[in-house]
Design a protein around this motif. Structure first.
Motif, PDB file in Angstrom:
ATOM      1  N   ARG A  53       0.835  -1.207   0.000  1.00 34.67           N
ATOM      2  CA  ARG A  53       0.000   0.000   0.000  1.00 34.67           C
ATOM      3  C   ARG A  53       0.869   1.256   0.000  1.00 34.67           C
ATOM      4  O   ARG A  53       0.612   2.208  -0.730  1.00 34.67           O
ATOM      5  CB  ARG A  53      -0.907  -0.019   1.230  1.00 34.67           C
ATOM      6  CG  ARG A  53      -1.925   1.122   1.230  1.00 34.67           C
ATOM      7  CD  ARG A  53      -2.652   1.180   2.550  1.00 34.67           C
ATOM      8  NE  ARG A  53      -1.710   1.521   3.613  1.00 34.67           N
ATOM      9  CZ  ARG A  53      -1.363   0.682   4.590  1.00 34.67           C
ATOM     10  NH1 ARG A  53      -1.870  -0.522   4.640  1.00 34.67           N
ATOM     11  NH2 ARG A  53      -0.502   1.037   5.519  1.00 34.67           N
ATOM     12  N   ASN A  54       1.895   1.226   0.790  1.00 31.56           N
ATOM     13  CA  ASN A  54       2.760   2.409   0.840  1.00 31.56           C
ATOM     14  C   ASN A  54       3.528   2.608  -0.456  1.00 31.56           C
ATOM     15  O   ASN A  54       3.804   3.732  -0.870  1.00 31.56           O
ATOM     16  CB  ASN A  54       3.740   2.278   2.004  1.00 31.56           C
ATOM     17  CG  ASN A  54       3.037   2.435   3.346  1.00 31.56           C
ATOM     18  OD1 ASN A  54       1.976   3.074   3.419  1.00 31.56           O
ATOM     19  ND2 ASN A  54       3.596   1.853   4.401  1.00 31.56           N
ATOM     20  N   TYR A  57       1.053   4.260  -2.572  1.00 31.61           N
ATOM     21  CA  TYR A  57       0.953   5.676  -2.165  1.00 31.61           C
ATOM     22  C   TYR A  57       2.175   6.465  -2.643  1.00 31.61           C
ATOM     23  O   TYR A  57       2.068   7.586  -3.125  1.00 31.61           O
ATOM     24  CB  TYR A  57       0.847   5.769  -0.644  1.00 31.61           C
ATOM     25  CG  TYR A  57      -0.573   5.629  -0.123  1.00 31.61           C
ATOM     26  CD1 TYR A  57      -1.566   6.517  -0.556  1.00 31.61           C
ATOM     27  CD2 TYR A  57      -0.916   4.664   0.818  1.00 31.61           C
ATOM     28  CE1 TYR A  57      -2.859   6.399  -0.075  1.00 31.61           C
ATOM     29  CE2 TYR A  57      -2.206   4.552   1.295  1.00 31.61           C
ATOM     30  CZ  TYR A  57      -3.178   5.419   0.846  1.00 31.61           C
ATOM     31  OH  TYR A  57      -4.454   5.319   1.304  1.00 31.61           O
ATOM     32  N   VAL A  60       1.980   7.214  -6.237  1.00 27.07           N
ATOM     33  CA  VAL A  60       1.043   8.313  -6.483  1.00 27.07           C
ATOM     34  C   VAL A  60       1.675   9.647  -6.087  1.00 27.07           C
ATOM     35  O   VAL A  60       1.550  10.660  -6.793  1.00 27.07           O
ATOM     36  CB  VAL A  60      -0.273   8.069  -5.712  1.00 27.07           C
ATOM     37  CG1 VAL A  60      -1.175   9.285  -5.815  1.00 27.07           C
ATOM     38  CG2 VAL A  60      -0.984   6.846  -6.261  1.00 27.07           C
ATOM     39  N   LEU A  61       2.368   9.625  -4.949  1.00 28.40           N
ATOM     40  CA  LEU A  61       3.043  10.860  -4.544  1.00 28.40           C
ATOM     41  C   LEU A  61       4.086  11.286  -5.580  1.00 28.40           C
ATOM     42  O   LEU A  61       4.187  12.478  -5.922  1.00 28.40           O
ATOM     43  CB  LEU A  61       3.720  10.658  -3.183  1.00 28.40           C
ATOM     44  CG  LEU A  61       2.795  10.582  -1.973  1.00 28.40           C
ATOM     45  CD1 LEU A  61       3.610  10.274  -0.710  1.00 28.40           C
ATOM     46  CD2 LEU A  61       2.032  11.883  -1.799  1.00 28.40           C
ATOM     47  N   LEU A  64       2.226  12.688  -8.602  1.00 28.08           N
ATOM     48  CA  LEU A  64       1.741  14.045  -8.370  1.00 28.08           C
ATOM     49  C   LEU A  64       2.900  15.034  -8.262  1.00 28.08           C
ATOM     50  O   LEU A  64       2.830  16.139  -8.797  1.00 28.08           O
ATOM     51  CB  LEU A  64       0.907  14.081  -7.079  1.00 28.08           C
ATOM     52  CG  LEU A  64      -0.499  13.488  -7.188  1.00 28.08           C
ATOM     53  CD1 LEU A  64      -1.173  13.493  -5.820  1.00 28.08           C
ATOM     54  CD2 LEU A  64      -1.334  14.275  -8.187  1.00 28.08           C
ATOM     55  N   SER A  65       3.942  14.645  -7.580  1.00 28.93           N
ATOM     56  CA  SER A  65       5.079  15.556  -7.438  1.00 28.93           C
ATOM     57  C   SER A  65       5.703  15.863  -8.784  1.00 28.93           C
ATOM     58  O   SER A  65       6.244  16.956  -8.988  1.00 28.93           O
ATOM     59  CB  SER A  65       6.132  14.922  -6.521  1.00 28.93           C
ATOM     60  OG  SER A  65       5.582  14.714  -5.244  1.00 28.93           O
ATOM     61  N   ILE A  68       2.542  18.018 -10.875  1.00 31.36           N
ATOM     62  CA  ILE A  68       2.109  19.338 -10.371  1.00 31.36           C
ATOM     63  C   ILE A  68       3.002  20.450 -10.902  1.00 31.36           C
ATOM     64  O   ILE A  68       2.503  21.488 -11.373  1.00 31.36           O
ATOM     65  CB  ILE A  68       2.050  19.318  -8.835  1.00 31.36           C
ATOM     66  CG1 ILE A  68       0.856  18.484  -8.374  1.00 31.36           C
ATOM     67  CG2 ILE A  68       1.938  20.729  -8.283  1.00 31.36           C
ATOM     68  CD1 ILE A  68       0.803  18.278  -6.861  1.00 31.36           C
ATOM     69  N   ARG A  71       1.946  21.108 -14.373  1.00 28.58           N
ATOM     70  CA  ARG A  71       0.695  21.882 -14.427  1.00 28.58           C
ATOM     71  C   ARG A  71       0.988  23.362 -14.228  1.00 28.58           C
ATOM     72  O   ARG A  71       0.486  24.221 -14.959  1.00 28.58           O
ATOM     73  CB  ARG A  71      -0.268  21.390 -13.342  1.00 28.58           C
ATOM     74  CG  ARG A  71      -0.911  20.053 -13.654  1.00 28.58           C
ATOM     75  CD  ARG A  71      -1.686  19.534 -12.457  1.00 28.58           C
ATOM     76  NE  ARG A  71      -2.709  20.467 -12.006  1.00 28.58           N
ATOM     77  CZ  ARG A  71      -3.411  20.310 -10.884  1.00 28.58           C
ATOM     78  NH1 ARG A  71      -3.202  19.250 -10.136  1.00 28.58           N
ATOM     79  NH2 ARG A  71      -4.316  21.213 -10.541  1.00 28.58           N
ATOM     80  N   MET A  72       1.802  23.625 -13.226  1.00 21.87           N
ATOM     81  CA  MET A  72       2.131  25.036 -12.960  1.00 21.87           C
ATOM     82  C   MET A  72       2.897  25.646 -14.127  1.00 21.87           C
ATOM     83  O   MET A  72       2.659  26.797 -14.522  1.00 21.87           O
ATOM     84  CB  MET A  72       2.956  25.128 -11.669  1.00 21.87           C
ATOM     85  CG  MET A  72       2.191  24.643 -10.446  1.00 21.87           C
ATOM     86  SD  MET A  72       3.243  24.324  -9.027  1.00 21.87           S
ATOM     87  CE  MET A  72       3.725  25.971  -8.607  1.00 21.87           C
ATOM     88  N   GLN A  75       0.494  26.310 -16.926  1.00 24.17           N
ATOM     89  CA  GLN A  75      -0.294  27.507 -16.626  1.00 24.17           C
ATOM     90  C   GLN A  75       0.523  28.768 -16.873  1.00 24.17           C
ATOM     91  O   GLN A  75       0.039  29.744 -17.454  1.00 24.17           O
ATOM     92  CB  GLN A  75      -0.761  27.464 -15.173  1.00 24.17           C
ATOM     93  CG  GLN A  75      -1.858  26.452 -14.912  1.00 24.17           C
ATOM     94  CD  GLN A  75      -2.149  26.321 -13.430  1.00 24.17           C
ATOM     95  OE1 GLN A  75      -1.390  26.811 -12.595  1.00 24.17           O
ATOM     96  NE2 GLN A  75      -3.241  25.646 -13.103  1.00 24.17           N
TER      97      GLN A  75
END
Lengths: 154, 339
Positions: A53-54, A57, A60-61, A64-65, A68, A71-72, A75
């Motif tokens: 599970r970790n 996780y 996923v972290l 996202l890291s 993100i 994305r910025m 933008q």
């Protein structure tokens, strides 16, 4: 001596008690061994589950890291591109108002580049239950360390 | 796709530059038209040029023509006048002698003398006395008489010719006087007419000049006002464009900040949720494991507890225990109030 007295004076027959005590002792040993095995398997499977599970996780972290900032950045690219179009349009507005020659070549569409490598994701290398139950030195479970693993603290 | 550059070189000028060019062109054309009209009006109102030279030439041609016409009478008349004056002795003895000499040797006198001599000679020959003295005397006497008779006639004829010349000279003088008088009259009339037109023309010119100046001033003022308005409008439009762009830029920057903040917040939220979820899952896993271990231990205890007891060592409940069990059974049979 006791057996003689009991044979002579009669009394309580304790052989059944002794046998029962022995039987109970064996049963308790069996119970102890089975409980230890159960606890060991439970800890091993729970640890593998926690690890799997970790890992998910963490992936996923990581995803996202990694996305993100993209994305910025996208933008900012879009916003800065829009600002550049606005700023670049001012001289043309001035030229149009003044009647000076217009160069429409200065107006170019803007395409924002992006990196789609993050889309290539794969499942983590989970530990299977069989792997988790492989005989190995069974450390004593430390519940506190299990609880706070992944938080970076104790 | 890149847009094709369109440099407006063949299109009409636009914008403020085009507007001012058009305004200046129109204003210049209007001013030129005004000035051209003024020049034309001034040219049309220029004082009438009285060409007295032509009049004088005409008069001179008239005088010359009259002289030419009267010249045949004037010249012989003048010569006859001079000859008659010389013959009369008015011009002195020498002139008179020359005049007489000329008269004697004139073809008319020679003809008369020849005719008289021939007649005398024919008569003398008929009579047979050509070489006599009387003949010669008669010839002289006859020649003198005829000469005297013809002189008077000739003098009178010269006088007639001289009178004709005088008459012609008088007529010419009269014509010249009339023509000069007419010339003077025409000149005076034209000058008077010119003087009469000039004052009206000056008034008209003054009015036209004033109108032209007013029109030019209006054009200049209107052009200046239009240019000023256009420039102000252009400045206003530019300011509007700059303001709009600045506002849009500010909005974009603000939007960028908000988007980034939103992205950061969303990312932090996602990460936090994941971490929190991981913590929660980890805690749940620990709880589950603890419960499982507790169940195992509890099960182990239960199994140990459920082991058969050692015979003879069983614990009896006793008399009080049996009484308690009895009372509990009786109480369960009694119905509860409201149940």
């Amino acid at each position: 001596m006791g057996g003689l007295v009991k044979s002579i004076f009669g009394g309580t027959d304790r052989s059944a008690q002794t046998q029962q005590v022995q039987q109970n002792t064996q049963d308790r040993a069996l119970f102890e061994r089975l409980a230890n095995q159960g606890r060991s398997d439970a800890v091993a499977l729970t640890g593998a589950g926690d690890e799997n599970r970790n890992m998910a996780y963490q992936q996923v972290l990581n995803l996202l890291s990694g996305t993100i900032p993209q994305r910025m950045q996208a933008q900012q690219f879009g916003n800065v591109g829009a600002q550049q179009q606005l700023i670049g349009g001012l001289p043309m507005i001035q030229a149009a108002l003044m009647g000076q020659p217009l160069n429409f070549a200065s107006m170019q569409p803007t395409q924002i580049a992006y990196n789609a490598d993050w889309t290539r994701q794969a499942l983590p290398q989970f530990r299977t239950s069989a792997q988790a139950l492989q005989p190995r030195p069974a450390p004593q479970p430390d519940l506190s360390s299990m609880l706070y693993s992944g938080f970076g603290g104790e | 796709m890149a847009l094709a550059p369109a440099v407006m070189q063949t299109t009409p000028p636009i914008g403020l530059i085009g507007s001012e060019q058009a305004l200046m062109g129109g204003s210049s054309a209007a001013l030129e038209a005004l000035l051209s009209g003024f020049d034309q009006a001034r040219g049309a109102l220029q004082p009438v040029s009285v060409d007295m030279g032509n009049v004088s030439s005409s008069i001179a041609r008239g005088v010359s023509g009259a002289g030419d016409v009267l010249q045949p009478w004037q010249r012989p008349g003048l010569q006859a006048f001079d000859l008659q004056a010389a013959l009369s002795g008015a011009l002195g003895p020498q002139a008179q002698a020359q005049a007489y000499s000329n008269f004697q040797s004139s073809p008319g006198q020679q003809f008369l003398r020849d005719r008289a001599e021939q007649a005398l000679l024919r008569n003398s020959a008929a009579l047979g006395g050509l070489g006599g003295g009387r003949v010669r005397q008669e010839l002289q006497r006859q020649a003198i008489g005829e000469a005297q008779q013809d002189f008077g006639n000739a003098f009178n004829r010269i006088g007639t010719v001289a009178q004709g010349g005088l008459t012609a000279a008088g007529q010419e003088a009269g014509l010249i006087g009339q023509l000069r008088a007419q010339e003077a009259s025409i000149a005076g009339s034209l000058e008077g007419q010119r003087m009469g037109l000039t004052s009206q023309q000056q008034r008209d010119l003054a009015r036209i000049a004033a109108d032209t100046g007013m029109g030019a001033a209006n054009i200049a003022a209107q052009t200046g006002q239009q240019v000023a308005r256009d420039r102000f409008t252009t400045g206003t439009n530019l300011a509007g464009a700059v303001g709009g762009t600045t506002s849009a830029l500010a909005t974009l920057v603000n939007q960028q900040g908000q988007d980034l903040a939103g992205t950061i917040a969303a990312g932090a939220g996602d990460l936090s949720n994941i971490i929190a979820g991981a913590g929660g899952a980890q805690a749940q896993s620990g709880q589950n494991l603890a419960a499982l271990l507790a169940n195992i231990i509890s099960g182990q205890g239960s199994q140990v507890a459920s082991l058969p007891g050692v015979p003879g060592t069983q614990q009896t409940t006793g008399v009080l225990g049996n009484v308690g069990n009895f009372l509990s059974g009786v109480g369960s049979l009694i119905p509860r109030p409201g149940g």
